[in-house]
Design an enzyme around this catalytic site. Structure first.
Site, short mmCIF file in Angstrom:
data_model
loop_
_atom_site.label_atom_id
_atom_site.label_comp_id
_atom_site.label_asym_id
_atom_site.label_seq_id
_atom_site.Cartn_x
_atom_site.Cartn_y
_atom_site.Cartn_z
N TYR A 47 -12.44 6.55 -14.44
CA TYR A 47 -12.44 5.34 -13.58
C TYR A 47 -13.11 4.16 -14.30
CZ TYR A 47 -13.64 2.62 -9.35
OH TYR A 47 -13.80 1.64 -8.40
N ASP A 52 0.85 -1.20 0.00
CA ASP A 52 0.00 0.00 0.00
C ASP A 52 0.88 1.25 0.00
OD1 ASP A 52 -3.30 0.33 0.86
OD2 ASP A 52 -2.03 2.12 0.70
N LYS A 79 -11.57 0.67 -15.44
CA LYS A 79 -12.11 -0.58 -14.90
C LYS A 79 -12.62 -1.50 -16.01
CE LYS A 79 -11.55 -0.15 -10.43
NZ LYS A 79 -10.42 -0.91 -9.83
N1 LIG Z 1 -15.61 0.17 -2.42
C1 LIG Z 1 -16.34 -0.22 -3.45
O1 LIG Z 1 -17.59 -0.34 -3.37
C2 LIG Z 1 -15.70 -0.53 -4.76
C3 LIG Z 1 -16.52 -0.79 -5.86
C4 LIG Z 1 -15.95 -1.13 -7.05
C5 LIG Z 1 -14.56 -1.23 -7.16
N2 LIG Z 1 -13.78 -0.97 -6.08
C6 LIG Z 1 -12.32 -1.09 -6.25
O2 LIG Z 1 -11.81 -1.87 -5.18
C7 LIG Z 1 -10.47 -1.49 -4.94
C8 LIG Z 1 -10.29 -1.16 -3.47
O3 LIG Z 1 -11.07 -0.01 -3.18
P1 LIG Z 1 -11.50 0.43 -1.71
O4 LIG Z 1 -12.92 0.80 -1.79
O5 LIG Z 1 -11.04 -0.58 -0.72
O6 LIG Z 1 -10.67 1.80 -1.59
P2 LIG Z 1 -9.68 2.37 -0.45
O7 LIG Z 1 -9.38 3.77 -0.82
O8 LIG Z 1 -10.22 2.07 0.89
O9 LIG Z 1 -8.36 1.47 -0.64
C9 LIG Z 1 -7.52 1.60 -1.75
C10 LIG Z 1 -6.08 1.48 -1.30
O10 LIG Z 1 -5.21 1.55 -2.45
C11 LIG Z 1 -4.06 2.27 -2.08
N3 LIG Z 1 -3.41 2.84 -3.27
C12 LIG Z 1 -3.86 3.85 -4.04
N4 LIG Z 1 -3.00 4.08 -5.05
C13 LIG Z 1 -1.99 3.18 -4.93
C14 LIG Z 1 -0.83 2.91 -5.67
N5 LIG Z 1 -0.55 3.61 -6.77
N6 LIG Z 1 -0.01 1.91 -5.27
C15 LIG Z 1 -0.30 1.19 -4.15
N7 LIG Z 1 -1.39 1.41 -3.40
C16 LIG Z 1 -2.24 2.39 -3.78
C17 LIG Z 1 -4.57 3.35 -1.14
O11 LIG Z 1 -3.52 3.86 -0.32
C18 LIG Z 1 -5.65 2.61 -0.37
O12 LIG Z 1 -5.18 2.09 0.85
C19 LIG Z 1 -10.17 -0.32 -5.87
O13 LIG Z 1 -9.55 -0.79 -7.05
C20 LIG Z 1 -11.55 0.21 -6.19
O14 LIG Z 1 -11.57 0.92 -7.39
C21 LIG Z 1 -14.31 -0.61 -4.88
#
Ligand SMILES: NC(=O)c1ccc[n+]([C@@H]2O[C@H](COP(=O)([O-])OP(=O)(O)OC[C@H]3O[C@@H](n4cnc5c(N)ncnc54)[C@H](O)[C@@H]3O)[C@@H](O)[C@H]2O)c1
Length: 311
Positions: A170, A37, A174
């Site tokens: 985004y 992370d 995706k």
């Molecule tokens: N939360 C949802 O409902 C949802 C829905 C669809 C997709 N997603 C996808 O799920 C994944 C996780 O999302 P989340 O909701 O847990 O978000 P979040 O922001 O809680 O966690 C994402 C993590 O990625 C880390 N990060 C960002 N850029 C980075 C990089 N360049 N290198 C390494 N680490 C990096 C951040 O520090 C963070 O801890 C993402 O890809 C997001 O797009 C989430």
């Protein structure tokens, strides 16, 4: 429970949210985990080693093995270091969960170049780069005669597979990740590697930014608990799942839907080729109501979930 002891996993963006749950779940069934992370903000700014360290401490406190990595997944050399760290720390790599992500939502007509570039970079290149270096590791082992059972789990989104207003950057990234999954699955199958993809749903800081603060369910089962997205990851990592590849799994609460992506639909066929007039007539005749995307909320309901926006 599949037993993943002996396996080594990398989970990117595992310092919080969905990635943290994947890391805890994989460690919980015996995998040794590299917790990556960068510690960035939702918009991808800044860096902080605390989130990955905290998850490593949690895993260790529960009796598991983990190391932290704070490389940027979109940095090609950083991604190589990440894969190398798994090999150096634990001797091998078996599982790569590409999960790190950021958001910079804006209506297309107002979107700035940096908002487009940053989101495409972290998601799309941030999936390619670790996968590329992991694939080289697996190819080497496969060519040395080992029966490899590698796993890549990518992270798309309902926004990418159904399309969501305000998320052109985004959603395009995706959708690209879903397409990348199809190709990587076909290319890496020969080395014993399966490549699948999630379209997850969860209450995290990311959805709270997009949709406002989301309620915490007090009943027995919370459908948007981030942990709901991890059982499919563990299941796909089992040796028995060796023949399941190239799939995109929508997850919402207890619903896991194997999505159908682009597939052959309505065929307009002319043996001598079409002229535009005749083709337009045929389009209007066969599509009297027109044709347009249903949108994310309707599509999510059809897949067994609902939009966090409507909660
Ligand atoms: N939360 C949802 O409902 C949802 C829905 C669809 C997709 N997603 C996808 O799920 C994944 C996780 O999302 P989340 O909701 O847990 O978000 P979040 O922001 O809680 O966690 C994402 C993590 O990625 C880390 N990060 C960002 N850029 C980075 C990089 N360049 N290198 C390494 N680490 C990096 C951040 O520090 C963070 O801890 C993402 O890809 C997001 O797009 C989430």
């Amino acid at each position: 429970m599949p037993d993943l002891s002996g396996k080594v996993a990398i989970v990117t963006g595992a310092g919080r949210g969905i990635g943290r749950e994947h890391a805890l779940a994989l460690a919980g069934v015996g995998a040794r985990v590299v917790v990556n992370d960068l510690g960035a903000s939702v918009a991808g700014e800044g860096a902080d080693t605390a989130p990955s360290q905290q998850v490593v401490e949690e895993i260790k406190a529960a009796g598991g093995k983990a190391v932290a990595n704070d490389d940027n997944v979109a940095d090609f050399a950083g991604a190589e270091r990440l894969v190398q760290q798994a090999v150096d720390a634990f001797g091998r790599l078996d599982i790569l969960v590409n999960n790190a992500g950021i958001l910079r939502d804006r209506m297309l007509v107002n979107m700035e170049e940096h908002e487009w570039d940053a989101v495409i970079d972290v998601h799309l290149k941030g999936h390619f780069a670790p996968t590329r270096h992991a694939a080289a590791h697996w190819r080497e082992r496969s060519k040395a005669g080992e029966e490899v059972r590698g796993r890549v789990i990518n992270t798309s989104s309902p926004s990418g597979v159904f399309g969501n207003v305000g998320q052109a950057n985004y959603g395009a990234a995706k959708a690209g990740i879903a397409g990348f999954t199809l190709i990587a699955a076909q290319e890496l199958g020969r080395y014993g590697v399966t490549v699948n993809c999630l379209a997850p749903n969860a209450r995290t800081r990311m959805t709270e930014q997009a949709f406002g603060e989301l309620p915490v369910e007090t009943d027995d089962f919370d459908p948007i608990d981030p942990a709901n997205n991890s059982p499919i990851v563990v299941a796909l990592c089992a040796d028995e799942a060796q023949e399941i590849t190239g799939q995109v799994f929508f997850v919402y609460g207890g619903a896991v839907n194997v999505l159908r992506g682009w597939e052959a639909g309505e065929l307009f066929s002319s043996e001598s080729g079409w002229d535009p007039d005749a083709l337009l007539d045929e389009l209007l005749a066969r599509l009297p109501e027109g044709a347009a995307p249903a949108g994310m909320q309707v599509s999510m309901q059809q897949a067994g979930g609902r939009s966090t926006r409507t909660l």
